[in-house]
Design a protein around this motif. Structure first.
Motif, PDB file in Angstrom:
ATOM      1  N   PRO A 228       0.815  -1.226   0.000  1.00 32.17           N
ATOM      2  CA  PRO A 228       0.000   0.000   0.000  1.00 32.17           C
ATOM      3  C   PRO A 228       0.847   1.274   0.000  1.00 32.17           C
ATOM      4  O   PRO A 228       0.467   2.267  -0.610  1.00 32.17           O
ATOM      5  N   ASP A 229       2.012   1.213   0.661  1.00 34.49           N
ATOM      6  CA  ASP A 229       2.828   2.432   0.743  1.00 34.49           C
ATOM      7  C   ASP A 229       3.476   2.806  -0.581  1.00 34.49           C
ATOM      8  O   ASP A 229       3.887   3.943  -0.790  1.00 34.49           O
ATOM      9  N   VAL A 230       3.565   1.837  -1.493  1.00 36.27           N
ATOM     10  CA  VAL A 230       4.163   2.104  -2.801  1.00 36.27           C
ATOM     11  C   VAL A 230       3.207   2.931  -3.657  1.00 36.27           C
ATOM     12  O   VAL A 230       3.617   3.751  -4.474  1.00 36.27           O
ATOM     13  N   LEU A 231       1.922   2.729  -3.426  1.00 32.45           N
ATOM     14  CA  LEU A 231       0.911   3.301  -4.312  1.00 32.45           C
ATOM     15  C   LEU A 231       0.972   4.825  -4.406  1.00 32.45           C
ATOM     16  O   LEU A 231       0.805   5.393  -5.485  1.00 32.45           O
ATOM     17  N   SER A 232       1.262   5.483  -3.292  1.00 31.44           N
ATOM     18  CA  SER A 232       1.181   6.946  -3.301  1.00 31.44           C
ATOM     19  C   SER A 232       2.192   7.595  -4.248  1.00 31.44           C
ATOM     20  O   SER A 232       1.982   8.702  -4.718  1.00 31.44           O
ATOM     21  N   SER A 233       3.295   6.877  -4.525  1.00 28.08           N
ATOM     22  CA  SER A 233       4.283   7.473  -5.433  1.00 28.08           C
ATOM     23  C   SER A 233       4.314   6.748  -6.783  1.00 28.08           C
ATOM     24  O   SER A 233       5.247   6.888  -7.556  1.00 28.08           O
ATOM     25  N   THR A 234       3.279   5.964  -7.055  1.00 33.53           N
ATOM     26  CA  THR A 234       3.237   5.224  -8.317  1.00 33.53           C
ATOM     27  C   THR A 234       2.367   5.966  -9.327  1.00 33.53           C
ATOM     28  O   THR A 234       1.220   6.298  -9.033  1.00 33.53           O
ATOM     29  N   VAL A 235       2.961   6.253 -10.494  1.00 36.56           N
ATOM     30  CA  VAL A 235       2.215   7.025 -11.502  1.00 36.56           C
ATOM     31  C   VAL A 235       1.580   6.148 -12.569  1.00 36.56           C
ATOM     32  O   VAL A 235       0.588   6.515 -13.177  1.00 36.56           O
ATOM     33  N   ALA A 236       2.167   4.981 -12.802  1.00 34.77           N
ATOM     34  CA  ALA A 236       1.666   4.052 -13.812  1.00 34.77           C
ATOM     35  C   ALA A 236       2.362   2.729 -13.551  1.00 34.77           C
ATOM     36  O   ALA A 236       3.024   2.586 -12.518  1.00 34.77           O
TER      37      ALA A 236
ATOM     38  N   ASP B  63      -2.612 -13.604 -16.357  1.00 38.80           N
ATOM     39  CA  ASP B  63      -1.357 -13.599 -15.603  1.00 38.80           C
ATOM     40  C   ASP B  63      -0.398 -12.587 -16.212  1.00 38.80           C
ATOM     41  O   ASP B  63      -0.325 -12.468 -17.434  1.00 38.80           O
ATOM     42  N   ALA B  64       0.319 -11.885 -15.349  1.00 37.26           N
ATOM     43  CA  ALA B  64       1.227 -10.867 -15.885  1.00 37.26           C
ATOM     44  C   ALA B  64       2.327 -10.541 -14.890  1.00 37.26           C
ATOM     45  O   ALA B  64       2.206 -10.793 -13.692  1.00 37.26           O
ATOM     46  N   VAL B  65       3.413  -9.969 -15.443  1.00 35.16           N
ATOM     47  CA  VAL B  65       4.462  -9.410 -14.604  1.00 35.16           C
ATOM     48  C   VAL B  65       4.146  -7.921 -14.490  1.00 35.16           C
ATOM     49  O   VAL B  65       4.017  -7.237 -15.502  1.00 35.16           O
ATOM     50  N   VAL B  66       3.965  -7.437 -13.274  1.00 35.63           N
ATOM     51  CA  VAL B  66       3.582  -6.037 -13.081  1.00 35.63           C
ATOM     52  C   VAL B  66       4.662  -5.303 -12.299  1.00 35.63           C
ATOM     53  O   VAL B  66       5.093  -5.769 -11.243  1.00 35.63           O
ATOM     54  N   GLU B  67       5.083  -4.185 -12.870  1.00 34.98           N
ATOM     55  CA  GLU B  67       6.131  -3.403 -12.221  1.00 34.98           C
ATOM     56  C   GLU B  67       5.651  -1.960 -12.059  1.00 34.98           C
ATOM     57  O   GLU B  67       5.426  -1.265 -13.045  1.00 34.98           O
ATOM     58  N   PRO B  68       5.432  -1.505 -10.827  1.00 36.67           N
ATOM     59  CA  PRO B  68       4.984  -0.128 -10.639  1.00 36.67           C
ATOM     60  C   PRO B  68       6.048   0.849 -11.156  1.00 36.67           C
ATOM     61  O   PRO B  68       7.244   0.589 -11.019  1.00 36.67           O
ATOM     62  N   ILE B  69       5.610   1.962 -11.768  1.00 38.64           N
ATOM     63  CA  ILE B  69       6.539   3.011 -12.191  1.00 38.64           C
ATOM     64  C   ILE B  69       6.467   4.120 -11.150  1.00 38.64           C
ATOM     65  O   ILE B  69       5.436   4.761 -10.984  1.00 38.64           O
ATOM     66  N   ASP B  70       7.592   4.320 -10.468  1.00 41.33           N
ATOM     67  CA  ASP B  70       7.629   5.317  -9.404  1.00 41.33           C
ATOM     68  C   ASP B  70       7.874   6.703  -9.989  1.00 41.33           C
ATOM     69  O   ASP B  70       8.608   6.861 -10.958  1.00 41.33           O
ATOM     70  N   VAL B  71       7.259   7.690  -9.377  1.00 41.31           N
ATOM     71  CA  VAL B  71       7.379   9.064  -9.872  1.00 41.31           C
ATOM     72  C   VAL B  71       8.827   9.554  -9.784  1.00 41.31           C
ATOM     73  O   VAL B  71       9.224  10.466 -10.503  1.00 41.31           O
TER      74      VAL B  71
ATOM     75  N   GLY C 248       8.876   7.681 -14.705  1.00 36.14           N
ATOM     76  CA  GLY C 248       7.750   8.159 -13.906  1.00 36.14           C
ATOM     77  C   GLY C 248       7.610   9.666 -13.973  1.00 36.14           C
ATOM     78  O   GLY C 248       6.495  10.203 -14.101  1.00 36.14           O
ATOM     79  N   LEU C 249       8.759  10.335 -13.915  1.00 40.89           N
ATOM     80  CA  LEU C 249       8.755  11.795 -13.993  1.00 40.89           C
ATOM     81  C   LEU C 249       8.217  12.241 -15.358  1.00 40.89           C
ATOM     82  O   LEU C 249       7.464  13.210 -15.461  1.00 40.89           O
ATOM     83  N   GLY C 250       8.579  11.474 -16.387  1.00 37.87           N
ATOM     84  CA  GLY C 250       8.090  11.778 -17.734  1.00 37.87           C
ATOM     85  C   GLY C 250       6.575  11.703 -17.796  1.00 37.87           C
ATOM     86  O   GLY C 250       5.911  12.547 -18.419  1.00 37.87           O
ATOM     87  N   ILE C 251       6.006  10.696 -17.142  1.00 38.46           N
ATOM     88  CA  ILE C 251       4.545  10.540 -17.138  1.00 38.46           C
ATOM     89  C   ILE C 251       3.897  11.684 -16.363  1.00 38.46           C
ATOM     90  O   ILE C 251       2.918  12.285 -16.804  1.00 38.46           O
TER      91      ILE C 251
END
Length: 638
Positions: free
Chosen positions: A31-39, A56-64, A69-72
């Motif tokens: 849950p703590d990762v979510l706040s800085s995840t942009v995509a 099924d998938a490999v999911v990797e959060p993109i951090d801001v 992440g900054l680009g997004i």
RNA sequence: GCCGAUGUAGCUCAGCUGGUAGAGCAGCUGAUUCGUAAUCAGCAGGUCAGCGGUUCAAAUCCGCUCAUCGGCUCCA
């Protein structure tokens, strides 16, 4: 309901009901990762957090905080800006608005021209939008529907963009936030609320699709960071960078001037600037001689007929200066190659003579457009460390590798990182396709052989051949081309250059045009910014300044001055009737590497006390010891 | 070349809604003879980018030109 397995970046796995959104999945994973995840990346492809996972998938959060992440974040901010512009200026048409290295921009067509006050209004509106927590929502529609939608909105640029998509594209994606809809591939932030620290920086003109024949649009630049602190740091860094501006340091350190009365783009070197230049030029001569180059020199003006023959008259005329004497037209050289070819042609050449490497610190004049002039970095008269290498096709590869090696050495000595680009055939060019292919593959082959990382710059070559460009950055991280290697089959052809091969037959040599530092002026400009004017000792125009404490120390100061001068140290007297602190400040602001304090103690011991510009005091030492320090640094390029 | 902004002393900048220019630093002169980032005092410095217009009056408002700055295009 079916279940799906998600693999996280730490290789842990989770099982979720099919159709779970990525956001919810990440929320239950960490849950703590979510706040800085942009995509997030799903099986490697970036997508919105709102996407539902069906398999099924490999999911990797993109951090801001990451580059991606900054680009997004910035891309989403540009959408918000577009919305704010249209809210503030109804009738403004949107075009494109990407994220860029240090921020984002969006280009608009608008009747009214945006003023700095307008930027404030737009920024205020953006703040209102980002405070509302609007979600970015994606939908896909057919291209026909999209064309109809944007036609209805009067967004002709978007219609043009969609119509120019490849024919096999059937659907396009739209993103909307707070009632504003834009054509966009995405991904975007989940909500406008994640946009917290942004600012609009400047308005500028920009041609639609980067083509000067098209209409000029208004581009608004802005930047956005994950946190206010990061934004503040960035703005502070920009302010610091402005203090390193070579034009400012050029005046403060009394290196050179650009003077209206002399003419725009024409540089006048002052004694200290000329000293720096002299040091660089001497280094150049020494290094070229070491590498088997011959020094030559051609005239500043050559008959127009010769420029017609080379193709410069047809392809480069608008950048050239001309003059006429005794009813004979002359072109002032914008490049140094012609005279070098005439040297080659002055006698019959054997394959045994090749390669021939003609080096010239060649001063050229180019009539650059007024809007592009930029201190030392873009001038109308400049001196290239130019050479033309005439070789057999077999020698091409090893010659290119040797040049690339030379460039790498030079950049190491002067302390630069650089980027490499391969530029291919432009539209306005001369020569056969076969020769262009040969030249391009020779350059690319050498790049591969030397395992250099490079980018391809389509259509950016010289009119006579493709080139490898080496670029270094100024204080504001703007890239400037310095070294270049250009491969040319055409000019040898036009000038009918030949050599006798081992078979006794005539053959055509290949010509390489190349510079190492590029233009001495431009290189100096970047060098000044790179060191913020505090040059390493070997390059410093003044290496040491002698500071007397009182009047009675002047005779000893004179003696030390003479000793240093005799040893070849670049030294300056600071014997004025001022306090020591004042003189130190003066030398410090001139960024002089060593200040030699001379007072009673030094006089008694026949010594000097060097103070380094970093504030470090080296204590009392003999003049000879000090000379050794300087000479050691000169030798080691420090 | 295009879009936008700017142009006041050598430098950095004040100068409001028009009423014929001001500071700090640098410079010069004098005093001070001093030990690691600014000693004190006095003096001098300007065709307010240039040209034209509006006005009784323009640094200030308008137009044109030139140059600079930030972009675009182009380029070493």
């Amino acid at each position: 309901m079916s279940e799906i397995n998600i693999t996280w970046p730490d290789n842990s796995r989770g099982t979720f009901p099919g159709g779970t959104t990525i956001k919810d999945a990440i929320g239950s994973w960490k849950p703590d990762v979510l706040s800085s995840t942009v995509a997030a990346k799903v099986d490697g492809s970036p997508v919105d957090l709102g996407v539902r996972l069906e398999k099924d998938a490999v999911v990797e959060p993109i951090d801001v905080a990451t580059k991606e992440g900054l680009g997004i974040l910035r891309h989403s901010t540009s959408h918000v800006m577009a919305q704010a512009v249209q809210d503030t200026f109804p009738g403004a048409k949107v075009t494109i608005g990407p994220s860029i290295e240090e921020g984002f921009y969006y280009d608009f067509e608008c009747e009214t021209t945006f003023t700095p006050e307008d930027l404030q209004k737009i920024e205020k509106r953006m703040q209102e939008i980002t405070a509302t927590d609007s979600t970015f929502s994606r939908r896909e529609i057919s291209r026909e529907e999209a064309v109809a939608l944007f036609k209805e909105k009067g967004e002709s640029y978007k219609v043009e963009l969609i119509n120019d998509l490849p024919p096999d594209v059937e659907t396009v994606s739209l993103y909307s936030q707070g009632g504003y809809v834009d054509l966009c591939r995405g991904p975007h932030l989940p909500s406008t609320q994640m946009i917290k620290a942004f600012t609009l920086l400047k308005v500028a003109g920009a041609y639609w699709r980067g083509d000067e024949h098209n209409k000029m649009l208004q581009r608004i630049y802005g930047t956005c960071f994950a946190t206010q602190e990061a934004l503040d740091d960035y703005l502070r860094m920009i302010e610091e960078a402005k203090k390193r501006d070579h034009r400012r340091l050029g005046r403060e350190l009394d290196l050179f001037q650009l003077n209206d009365e002399a003419g725009p783009g024409l540089i006048i070197f002052h004694p200290k600037g000329m000293m720096l230049r002299y040091i660089i030029e001497e280094w150049e001569r020494k290094e070229h001689l070491k590498r088997g180059y011959d020094m030559v020199m051609g005239p500043q003006i050559l008959k127009v007929d010769l420029w017609k023959r080379s193709g410069h008259f047809d392809h480069y005329r608008e950048n050239m200066y001309f003059t006429e004497v005794d009813e004979q037209g002359y072109g002032i050289k914008p490049m140094n190659c012609l005279a070098h070819m005439l040297i080659y042609k002055s006698k019959i050449r054997s394959y045994r003579d090749l390669p021939l490497r003609y080096f010239e610190l060649g001063t050229v004049h180019r009539h650059e457009k007024t809007g592009v002039l930029h201190g030392l970095l873009r001038a109308r008269q400049f001196t290239q460390d130019d050479a033309h290498i005439l070789c057999t096709p077999d020698q091409l590869n090893s010659e290119i590798l040797a040049i690339a090696d030379f460039v790498a050495y030079a950049m190491k000595i002067f302390g630069f990182e650089y980027e490499v680009e391969l530029s291919t055939r432009p539209e306005n060019s001369i020569g056969s396709d076969a020769d262009w292919d040969l030249a391009t593959s020779a350059l690319e082959g050498a790049l591969k052989d030397s395992r250099m990382v490079y980018e391809i710059n389509e259509g950016d070559g010289a009119f006579y051949g493709p080139k490898i460009d080496f670029k270094i950055k100024d204080a504001l991280k703007r890239k400037w081309q310095c070294a270049t290697i250009q491969c040319d089959f055409t000019l040898p052809e036009r000038f009918d250059l030949s050599y006798i091969g081992s078979d006794g037959e005539k053959h055509r040599p290949v010509m390489l045009h190349r510079v190492i530092l590029g233009a001495i002026e431009r290189f100096m400009g970047v060098l000044i910014e790179h060191h913020a004017g505090a040059f390493p000792v070997w390059l410093s125009p003044v290496q040491a300044s002698i500071l007397t404490v009182t009047e009675k120390h002047i005779p000893h100061g004179e003696k030390v001055y003479q000793q240093l001068l005799d040893a070849g140290v670049r030294v300056e007297k600071s014997f004025s009737n001022e306090k020591l602190g004042y003189k130190i400040r003066e030398a410090q602001m001139q960024k002089t590497p060593y200040m030699l304090v001379i007072g009673d103690r030094e006089m008694a011991e026949d010594a000097v006390s060097p103070r380094q510009r970093d504030g470090n005091n080296l204590g009392s030492m003999s003049v000879t010891d000090f000379i050794n320090i300087i000479q050691e640094r000169n030798r080691n390029y420090q």
